[in-house]
Scaffold this motif. Structure first.
Motif, mmCIF file in Angstrom:
data_model
loop_
_atom_site.group_PDB
_atom_site.id
_atom_site.type_symbol
_atom_site.label_atom_id
_atom_site.label_comp_id
_atom_site.label_asym_id
_atom_site.label_seq_id
_atom_site.Cartn_x
_atom_site.Cartn_y
_atom_site.Cartn_z
ATOM 1 N N ARG A 27 68.860 23.250 18.062
ATOM 2 C CA ARG A 27 68.186 24.551 18.085
ATOM 3 C C ARG A 27 69.080 25.558 18.793
ATOM 4 O O ARG A 27 69.976 25.198 19.538
ATOM 5 C CB ARG A 27 66.848 24.454 18.822
ATOM 6 N N ARG A 43 60.436 25.013 24.252
ATOM 7 C CA ARG A 43 59.855 25.750 23.136
ATOM 8 C C ARG A 43 58.743 26.639 23.668
ATOM 9 O O ARG A 43 57.899 26.197 24.447
ATOM 10 C CB ARG A 43 59.288 24.795 22.089
ATOM 11 N N VAL A 45 55.751 29.519 22.428
ATOM 12 C CA VAL A 45 55.024 30.107 21.304
ATOM 13 C C VAL A 45 54.217 31.291 21.823
ATOM 14 O O VAL A 45 53.914 31.392 23.009
ATOM 15 C CB VAL A 45 54.091 29.084 20.612
ATOM 16 N N GLY A 66 52.314 27.554 15.096
ATOM 17 C CA GLY A 66 52.882 28.895 15.132
ATOM 18 C C GLY A 66 54.387 28.873 15.264
ATOM 19 O O GLY A 66 55.019 27.837 15.471
ATOM 20 N N ARG A 67 54.938 30.047 15.150
ATOM 21 C CA ARG A 67 56.382 30.213 15.229
ATOM 22 C C ARG A 67 56.829 30.012 16.669
ATOM 23 O O ARG A 67 56.239 30.543 17.589
ATOM 24 C CB ARG A 67 56.737 31.616 14.731
ATOM 25 N N GLY A 68 57.878 29.281 16.874
ATOM 26 C CA GLY A 68 58.364 28.996 18.218
ATOM 27 C C GLY A 68 59.747 29.566 18.451
ATOM 28 O O GLY A 68 60.516 29.789 17.524
ATOM 29 N N ALA A 69 60.044 29.826 19.719
ATOM 30 C CA ALA A 69 61.374 30.258 20.130
ATOM 31 C C ALA A 69 61.877 29.260 21.158
ATOM 32 O O ALA A 69 61.117 28.746 21.971
ATOM 33 C CB ALA A 69 61.316 31.660 20.732
ATOM 34 N N LEU A 91 59.927 35.608 17.622
ATOM 35 C CA LEU A 91 58.546 35.231 17.335
ATOM 36 C C LEU A 91 57.863 36.177 16.360
ATOM 37 O O LEU A 91 56.702 35.970 16.011
ATOM 38 C CB LEU A 91 57.756 35.161 18.639
ATOM 39 N N ARG A 92 58.578 37.231 15.964
ATOM 40 C CA ARG A 92 58.030 38.246 15.059
ATOM 41 C C ARG A 92 56.706 38.773 15.591
ATOM 42 O O ARG A 92 55.706 38.862 14.880
ATOM 43 C CB ARG A 92 57.863 37.682 13.653
#
Length: 146
Positions: A27, A43, A45, A66-69, A91-92
């Motif tokens: 990642r 991670r 979220v 959900g989208r993770g960073a 994460l938009r």
């Protein structure tokens, strides 16, 4: 055309090389943009329960929906991600995101690492205990260096 194909013989993998499926997922850290294994990075979220206040939640199990960073568990990377506004892009999400939970998690990990190291400096208070050990036994938290 060659008997081994149009581009020549294909290189054979070395016998010591692990199979392709055994490689760990990689990642990218949103702070420093460096890469690392999934097991090394944290991670985060976006918690969308409160529409007015967007905040990050650390996904310790790495399984929240959900989208993770992903970010290195280092305060410098968390600070850099905030300065670059990388959380909202990754994460938009909204332009302002509270990363306090990630910061607290990283600070907690750093404090845990420090407490596991043997204490060699400080004033002794009988029986070889140092001031830091006595404070910890008394339930006091160490002061921050902010």
């Amino acid at each position: 055309m060659n008997a081994n194909g149009p581009r020549g013989p294909s290189p054979s993998p070395s016998p010591d090389a692990p199979p392709a499926s055994a490689c760990a997922p990689v990642r990218t850290c949103v702070g420093c943009r460096g890469t690392g294994e999934r097991s090394v990075l944290l991670r985060a979220v976006l918690d969308r329960t409160d529409a007015d206040d967007a905040r990050l939640v650390v996904d310790v199990a790495r399984s929240l929906p959900g989208r993770g960073a992903w970010v290195h568990p280092d305060l410098r990377c968390v600070d850099l991600a905030e300065r670059r506004r990388a959380w909202s892009r990754a994460l938009r999400g909204p332009s302002v995101i509270d990363a306090g939970a990630v910061r607290a998690h990283v600070l907690g990990e750093e404090a845990d690492e420090r407490s596991q190291r043997p204490v060699t400096t400080g004033t002794t208070h009988g029986a070889g205990r140092t001031a830091r050990t006595v404070d910890k036994e008394a339930g006091q938290k160490p002061m921050g260096t902010r």
